[in-house]
Design an enzyme around this catalytic site. Structure first.
Site, PDB file in Angstrom:
ATOM      1  CB  CYS A   1     -39.988 -27.876 -46.584  1.00  0.00           C
ATOM      2  SG  CYS A   1     -41.365 -28.476 -47.577  1.00  0.00           S
TER       3      CYS A   1
ATOM      4  CB  CYS B   1      -0.943   0.009   1.204  1.00  0.00           C
ATOM      5  SG  CYS B   1      -0.090   0.057   2.804  1.00  0.00           S
TER       6      CYS B   1
END
Length: 549
Positions: free
Chosen positions: A348, A169
């Site tokens: 079809c 950090c």
């Protein structure tokens, strides 16, 4: 706890005796599933004095007993190797709780054993290390003392002067705040406590890690000790951490298995079901929660008489082929003239059977000539490829029909067994009716409940028998197996029919009670015959399967 942990895996010389005293734990108390009094109707027949050759013995343990088992082994290693409890625990977990292998490796090369487990090797009391704050990745030099006879001291990392910046950090700490707000393990890598807390919490809570949590420094394999985690994380995360350690201990032991049923925290111990024996036995055990399970594969119910590997193959096939069956039903139809299977591969609805040339409507399955579209022409059919296609299709269709034959019966018995709650409710109402109509006591009407138990037990066995039958090779032994299967299924259906009968008067109650009792005894007999013959057949290697077990 000191904020610095340089070589902190070893005790001060004067601390060792106290730590050993604190490590003494109570002896492991076995919790056996064997009843105090033998009852022929007990659900835990496997623990009866006269065991069948295919049965196994087991013990049911609590979580505290599992913790005591770990602490007992940790205390033993702590004493033998002269290391602190946390180091003994890390060593045992690395060697999968094989204390003999651990001791052999440790005495041959203690530095190697410690390093492999993620610990620092022992240091000489005269060796001191002063890592610089601006170089947290710098390693300390250590001298190694082999052998357990010499007292082992703890050395500490000492920060000389100047501020320290956390590599994670980038928070800067002055000399006075370093010891309070930063922490360094024995590897010398120092970080602020907030970063340690966030890192450890993420490993435990999000990733579910426990025994293998390493130092934050990239490439450092140093394992974080339990006491460090307990100090740096919140209590709820610490509790989860220890639960994960206990779960890992059970998972690492071949003789332990968690009960898989919801809200059950018992652990089953069984040493008679090694993996090499799972092609000869089906190790069904019972938990104190009242449920059975298979110790071999962890299945949350008894799947006798089927071997664990067959169960896995069957469930995988059901997951795959059930979808195949659904697809075939949705996308294929039978030719109304020659009964060939036809797949619709276009938009079809004008369909022509390649086998018999019958033209029909896909929607209504009626003759296409009635639809007024005689102009439609279909492509020329390759006769040779058509024959091959029909042969392959016939084989696939026959294979699917065979699978569906066994699957439908398997699923039917599974569904019937799952309806036991509703079945019990109906039976309880009927028992109350018999009490009121026949002046019977509550104990005298328990025959109905016992009969329902026999039905459910037999249906579960029948369900798995169809799984086994699917993989059996066709021979004389298979014929005998299917005869026993048929006799049990017929007996179960007859008993189920009797349980559905209505009660009209006292005389009918008396007769029905006798009929149900006799039929339930017959069901139990047929069940035992099927189970006994099948399970003995594994030991005698009578069964041959279409798959490798």
């Amino acid at each position: 706890m000191s904020s610095d942990g340089e070589n902190d895996d070893f005790f001060f010389e004067d601390e060792y005796d106290d730590a050993s005293d604190q490590g003494e734990m109570m002896e492991d108390i076995d919790s056996t599933s064997e009843p105090d009094v033998y009852d022929a109707l007990s659900p835990a027949l496997e623990e009866a004095p006269q065991r069948k050759p295919y049965d196994v013995t087991w013990k049911v343990k609590t979580l505290q007993e599992i913790i005591d088992m770990q602490n007992k082994e940790i205390t033993k290693i702590q004493s033998v190797l002269e290391v602190p409890a946390s180091s003994a625990a890390i060593l045992l977990r690395h060697y999968v709780w094989n204390s003999e292998k651990l001791q052999e490796q440790f005495w041959n090369d203690p530095a190697f054993a410690l390093n492999e487990a993620g610990l620092s090797p022992p240091s000489s009391p005269s060796t001191r290390t002063i890592p610089l704050p601006q170089s947290p990745s710098r390693r300390s030099n250590r001298s190694i003392r082999s052998g357990p006879s010499s007292p082992i001291r703890r050395t500490r990392s000492v920060v000389t002067s100047g501020p320290f910046e956390c590599p994670i950090c980038c928070m800067e700490f002055d000399q006075q705040a370093i010891n309070k707000h930063t922490y360094s393990m024995g590897c010398g890598h120092r970080f602020c406590r907030d970063c340690w807390t966030e890192y450890l919490s993420g490993k435990i809570k999000s990733e579910g890690e426990s025994a293998k949590i390493q130092c934050m420094e990239s490439g450092c394999g140093r394992i974080v000790r339990e006491e460090v985690i307990d100090e740096l994380v919140e209590k709820d995360i610490s509790k989860r951490y220890h639960n994960l350690l206990n779960a890992a201990f059970v998972a690492d032991s071949p003789n332990l298995r968690w009960c898989p049923h919801p809200n059950c925290e018992f652990i089953i111990e069984c040493s008679q079901a090694p993996s090499r024996m799972l092609n000869q036995i089906v190790p069904t055990v019972g938990c104190k929660c009242g449920h059975d399970l298979c110790f071999g594969c962890g299945y949350a119910a008894s799947h006798r008489p089927v071997l664990c590997k067959i169960v896995k193959l069957w469930e995988k096939k059901c997951a795959d082929d059930s979808e195949t069956s659904n697809w075939l039903q949705a996308n294929t139809k039978e030719c109304t003239k020659c009964q060939s299977t036809i797949e619709k591969n276009g938009g079809c609805n004008h369909m022509t059977c390649k086998k018999c040339k019958w033209e029909f409507c896909w929607v209504c399955m009626g003759p296409w000539t009635e639809h007024g579209t005689a102009w439609y022409q279909c492509n020329r059919f390759d006769e040779k490829s058509g024959i091959d296609a029909r042969d392959n299709q016939a084989k696939s269709r026959a294979s699917l029909e065979r699978y569906l034959h066994y699957f439908n019966r398997w699923a039917n018995h599974e569904l019937s067994a799952k309806l036991d709650a509703e079945f019990y409710q109906k039976t309880e109402k009927k028992m109350e009716q018999m009490q009121n109509s026949g002046n019977l006591s509550w104990i005298e009407v328990q025959f109905a409940k016992q009969a329902v138990d026999a039905v459910i037990k037999a249906r579960t066995t029948l369900k798995w028998s169809y799984c086994m039958a699917f993989y059996l090779k066709r021979n004389n032994m298979t014929e005998l197996f299917e005869d026993n299967q048929r006799d049990l299924e017929r007996a179960v259906e007859n008993l189920g029919y009797l349980l559905e009968q209505n009660i009209s008067d006292t005389e009918s109650i008396s007769k029905l009670r006798q009929d149900i009792t006799n039929q339930a005894a017959y069901v139990q007999k047929r069940h035992d015959i099927l189970m006994d013959d099948t399970l003995k057949g594994y030991l005698e290697r009578r069964w041959e399967f279409t798959v490798d077990i």
